[in-house]
Design a protein around this motif. Structure first.
Motif, PDB file in Angstrom:
ATOM      1  N   LEU A 207       0.829  -1.204   0.000  1.00 57.22           N
ATOM      2  CA  LEU A 207       0.000   0.000   0.000  1.00 57.22           C
ATOM      3  C   LEU A 207       0.863   1.252   0.000  1.00 57.22           C
ATOM      4  CD1 LEU A 207      -2.776   1.361   0.226  1.00 57.22           C
ATOM      5  CD2 LEU A 207      -2.590   1.119   2.717  1.00 57.22           C
ATOM      6  N   MET A 208       1.871   1.280   0.861  1.00 53.15           N
ATOM      7  CA  MET A 208       2.767   2.426   0.907  1.00 53.15           C
ATOM      8  C   MET A 208       3.546   2.579  -0.403  1.00 53.15           C
ATOM      9  SD  MET A 208       2.215   3.979   3.743  1.00 53.15           S
ATOM     10  CE  MET A 208       0.495   3.474   3.556  1.00 53.15           C
ATOM     11  N   GLN A 209       3.887   1.443  -1.022  1.00 54.33           N
ATOM     12  CA  GLN A 209       4.562   1.510  -2.322  1.00 54.33           C
ATOM     13  C   GLN A 209       3.630   2.097  -3.376  1.00 54.33           C
ATOM     14  OE1 GLN A 209       5.733  -2.591  -2.777  1.00 54.33           O
ATOM     15  NE2 GLN A 209       7.753  -2.267  -1.840  1.00 54.33           N
ATOM     16  N   GLY A 210       2.349   1.720  -3.303  1.00 56.56           N
ATOM     17  CA  GLY A 210       1.378   2.281  -4.238  1.00 56.56           C
ATOM     18  C   GLY A 210       1.221   3.783  -4.055  1.00 56.56           C
ATOM     19  N   TYR A 211       1.148   4.216  -2.791  1.00 58.02           N
ATOM     20  CA  TYR A 211       1.055   5.648  -2.536  1.00 58.02           C
ATOM     21  C   TYR A 211       2.321   6.372  -3.006  1.00 58.02           C
ATOM     22  CZ  TYR A 211      -3.213   5.290   0.229  1.00 58.02           C
ATOM     23  OH  TYR A 211      -4.511   5.094   0.637  1.00 58.02           O
ATOM     24  N   SER A 212       3.461   5.730  -2.761  1.00 61.02           N
ATOM     25  CA  SER A 212       4.726   6.337  -3.187  1.00 61.02           C
ATOM     26  C   SER A 212       4.761   6.507  -4.702  1.00 61.02           C
ATOM     27  CB  SER A 212       5.895   5.475  -2.720  1.00 61.02           C
ATOM     28  OG  SER A 212       7.120   5.991  -3.189  1.00 61.02           O
ATOM     29  N   SER A 213       4.251   5.487  -5.405  1.00 64.34           N
ATOM     30  CA  SER A 213       4.215   5.573  -6.866  1.00 64.34           C
ATOM     31  C   SER A 213       3.317   6.718  -7.332  1.00 64.34           C
ATOM     32  CB  SER A 213       3.722   4.244  -7.442  1.00 64.34           C
ATOM     33  OG  SER A 213       3.589   4.319  -8.846  1.00 64.34           O
ATOM     34  N   LEU A 214       2.149   6.855  -6.686  1.00 64.88           N
ATOM     35  CA  LEU A 214       1.250   7.950  -7.061  1.00 64.88           C
ATOM     36  C   LEU A 214       1.853   9.308  -6.724  1.00 64.88           C
ATOM     37  CD1 LEU A 214      -2.379   6.778  -6.167  1.00 64.88           C
ATOM     38  CD2 LEU A 214      -1.464   7.314  -8.428  1.00 64.88           C
ATOM     39  N   LEU A 215       2.506   9.405  -5.579  1.00 65.79           N
ATOM     40  CA  LEU A 215       3.106  10.681  -5.187  1.00 65.79           C
ATOM     41  C   LEU A 215       4.258  11.079  -6.103  1.00 65.79           C
ATOM     42  CD1 LEU A 215       3.053  10.288  -1.308  1.00 65.79           C
ATOM     43  CD2 LEU A 215       1.709  11.908  -2.669  1.00 65.79           C
ATOM     44  N   ARG A 216       4.862  10.091  -6.761  1.00 66.19           N
ATOM     45  CA  ARG A 216       5.907  10.410  -7.739  1.00 66.19           C
ATOM     46  C   ARG A 216       5.332  10.720  -9.120  1.00 66.19           C
ATOM     47  NH1 ARG A 216       8.339   5.820  -5.394  1.00 66.19           N
ATOM     48  NH2 ARG A 216       7.889   4.614  -7.290  1.00 66.19           N
ATOM     49  N   ASN A 217       4.020  10.517  -9.258  1.00 65.59           N
ATOM     50  CA  ASN A 217       3.340  10.809 -10.524  1.00 65.59           C
ATOM     51  C   ASN A 217       3.001  12.302 -10.540  1.00 65.59           C
ATOM     52  OD1 ASN A 217       1.413  11.213 -12.568  1.00 65.59           O
ATOM     53  ND2 ASN A 217       0.588   9.149 -12.344  1.00 65.59           N
ATOM     54  N   ARG A 218       3.802  13.073 -11.264  1.00 60.95           N
ATOM     55  CA  ARG A 218       3.625  14.525 -11.242  1.00 60.95           C
ATOM     56  C   ARG A 218       2.242  14.942 -11.728  1.00 60.95           C
ATOM     57  NH1 ARG A 218       7.408  18.366 -14.872  1.00 60.95           N
ATOM     58  NH2 ARG A 218       6.005  17.568 -16.476  1.00 60.95           N
ATOM     59  N   MET A 347      -7.654   3.551  -4.068  1.00 58.05           N
ATOM     60  CA  MET A 347      -6.446   4.128  -3.504  1.00 58.05           C
ATOM     61  C   MET A 347      -6.224   5.538  -4.034  1.00 58.05           C
ATOM     62  SD  MET A 347      -2.512   2.698  -3.646  1.00 58.05           S
ATOM     63  CE  MET A 347      -2.331   3.083  -5.397  1.00 58.05           C
ATOM     64  N   ALA A 348      -6.438   5.733  -5.340  1.00 65.63           N
ATOM     65  CA  ALA A 348      -6.269   7.066  -5.934  1.00 65.63           C
ATOM     66  C   ALA A 348      -7.254   8.055  -5.314  1.00 65.63           C
ATOM     67  CB  ALA A 348      -6.454   7.001  -7.448  1.00 65.63           C
ATOM     68  N   SER A 349      -8.503   7.617  -5.120  1.00 62.02           N
ATOM     69  CA  SER A 349      -9.503   8.489  -4.505  1.00 62.02           C
ATOM     70  C   SER A 349      -9.135   8.806  -3.065  1.00 62.02           C
ATOM     71  CB  SER A 349     -10.882   7.825  -4.574  1.00 62.02           C
ATOM     72  OG  SER A 349     -11.878   8.660  -4.039  1.00 62.02           O
ATOM     73  N   SER A 350      -8.593   7.799  -2.347  1.00 60.31           N
ATOM     74  CA  SER A 350      -8.157   8.020  -0.965  1.00 60.31           C
ATOM     75  C   SER A 350      -7.076   9.081  -0.891  1.00 60.31           C
ATOM     76  CB  SER A 350      -7.608   6.709  -0.376  1.00 60.31           C
ATOM     77  OG  SER A 350      -8.615   5.972   0.244  1.00 60.31           O
ATOM     78  N   LEU A 351      -6.061   8.939  -1.739  1.00 57.40           N
ATOM     79  CA  LEU A 351      -4.944   9.871  -1.676  1.00 57.40           C
ATOM     80  C   LEU A 351      -5.386  11.271  -2.094  1.00 57.40           C
ATOM     81  CD1 LEU A 351      -2.003  10.196  -1.005  1.00 57.40           C
ATOM     82  CD2 LEU A 351      -1.417   9.529  -3.348  1.00 57.40           C
ATOM     83  N   GLN A 352      -6.259  11.349  -3.096  1.00 60.45           N
ATOM     84  CA  GLN A 352      -6.790  12.655  -3.496  1.00 60.45           C
ATOM     85  C   GLN A 352      -7.524  13.308  -2.330  1.00 60.45           C
ATOM     86  OE1 GLN A 352     -10.096  12.543  -6.177  1.00 60.45           O
ATOM     87  NE2 GLN A 352      -9.865  14.668  -6.821  1.00 60.45           N
TER      88      GLN A 352
END
Length: 406
Positions: A207-218, A347-352
């Motif tokens: 999960l943290m890796q997924g968030y990390s990947s999204l956070l690196r997605n400019r 996950m994308a909706s959560s992080l948003q």
């Protein structure tokens, strides 16, 4: 999309929009209902203005933290269980607020309210994208925003009535009843829309890796900033409502609903317009149109606050116009955000939502107390929020230019 999407909801599409809007409205409804009771809470608990503001910032901080997990949990265990669990916890937290006699206890239970209230808002977006292709999803998202707008417009009126005719505790008993009713309705009606092929194992490290990947997605980050930060250009007036309406404009608690009629009316109008434009004009053009409306309202708000006497006749419609522009563009940008992670939309909706809620908590806890005693200060803070969103969208468009896509 779910392979059996057409069979999961056999009722008219607008009824699904009402159901999902009822989930999305719980967060703002929990804020707007108790704002007219600030004075009574202060008298009853001996709270200072800073402590009262902490009942807002604590709620928003809890909202932001748990939003990191609502969507990810729904990607693993299904949309329904997480929604129903969130509604159950919200109901219990509301009972705790109603029974609170000390401000510290109220802040604690408000934080628990915030931690649970975001589940429906996060997951409702994923449900829409689970069930509909992009053009239809934008129309449903717009319908959700329209129905979503009804509750916050009514909330301060109900809160003011309960406060005047009972006391502030009655507001939280009312919210506990709302939570229980929503649990029952969603238990009976909400479909499980998570496609079986999209179920993800729930483990903290991936999960943290997924968030990390999204956070690196400019592009993901810029789209989140473009949709979420401008909202604070209107939301800071909501957070400052007791001072903005009570002191600057001289409104009684039972008159607060006029502010929410303008702001939520703008959101509903913009959402309806967005739905009509879905599939008819390019999404980027629709977003630019929304930003143009917000920019015009912001410039006029700055000029009038700097050079004209304060008056509700121009203050409230300008906030409503700003809200209209935001609602016109946000369904489009939200779908762009979700499509950055098509296999993990929860996950994308959560992080948003978490990023947006963190910005809201920062505005509530730090910015609003600094500017709420000045109308010009509020206008400048609103303009700053818009500038962040405009800059982020301009950067997205720069990345889409031919020179950057070859």
């Amino acid at each position: 999309m779910h392979p059996q999407a057409a069979s999961l909801w056999r009722h008219p599409r607008w009824t699904l929009a009402i159901l999902l809007a009822s989930l999305g409205m719980l967060g703002p409804f929990s804020i707007d209902t108790y704002l007219p009771a600030f004075e009574g809470i202060a008298r009853s608990t001996g709270a200072t203005p800073v402590q009262l503001q902490q009942t807002l910032s604590g709620y928003l901080l809890g909202f932001a933290v748990m939003n990191l997990f609502h969507g990810a949990l729904s990607d693993s265990f299904g949309r329904r269980p997480v929604v129903l669990g969130g509604l159950a916890l919200f109901t219990l937290a509301s009972v705790g607020c109603a029974l609170s006699e000390r401000i510290e206890t109220l802040i604690l239970f408000r934080a628990l309210q915030g931690m649970s209230a975001g589940a429906g808002m996060v997951i409702s977006r994923a449900v829409i994208r689970d069930l509909f292709p992009p053009d239809q999803a934008q129309r449903v998202m717009s319908q959700v925003t329209i129905f979503f707008g009804v509750a916050p417009a009514v909330a301060p009126l109900l809160g003011g009535y309960l406060y005047v005719h009972a006391d502030w505790h009655a507001i939280f008993w009312f919210l506990s009843g709302v939570g229980a009713l929503l649990w029952l309705v969603n238990w009976r009606l909400l479909p499980e829309s998570l496609p079986p092929a999209s179920v993800q194992p729930f483990a903290l490290r991936p999960l943290m890796q997924g968030y990390s990947s999204l956070l690196r997605n400019r592009r993901f980050l810029l789209l989140v900033l473009a949709s979420g930060v401008p909202f604070n250009g209107m939301f800071l007036y909501v957070l400052a409502a007791p001072t903005f309406l009570g002191q600057h404009l001289g409104f009684a608690p039972t008159q607060y609903f006029w502010f929410f009629v303008c702001s939520i009316g703008g959101i509903m109008g913009g959402a309806a317009w967005s739905g009509r434009l879905a599939g008819r004009i390019a999404p980027e053009r629709q977003v630019r149109r929304g930003f143009s409306i917000m920019l015009a309202a912001t410039l006029m708000n700055l000029l009038l606050n700097a050079f004209a006497p304060q008056h509700a006749l121009w203050s409230l419609p300008l906030i409503g116009s700003f809200s209209l522009g935001w609602a016109l563009m946000v369904p489009v940008v939200t779908l762009m955000v979700l499509d950055q992670a098509p296999d993990r939309r929860g996950m994308a909706s959560s992080l948003q939502s978490a990023i947006a809620a963190a910005a809201n908590a920062l505005v509530a806890g730090a910015l609003v107390p600094l500017v709420m005693h000045s109308l010009l200060g509020l206008a400048l803070a609103s303009a700053a929020a818009l500038c962040v969103g405009l800059g982020a969208w301009a950067w997205v468009q720069r990345g889409n230019s031919p020179a950057n896509t070859g």
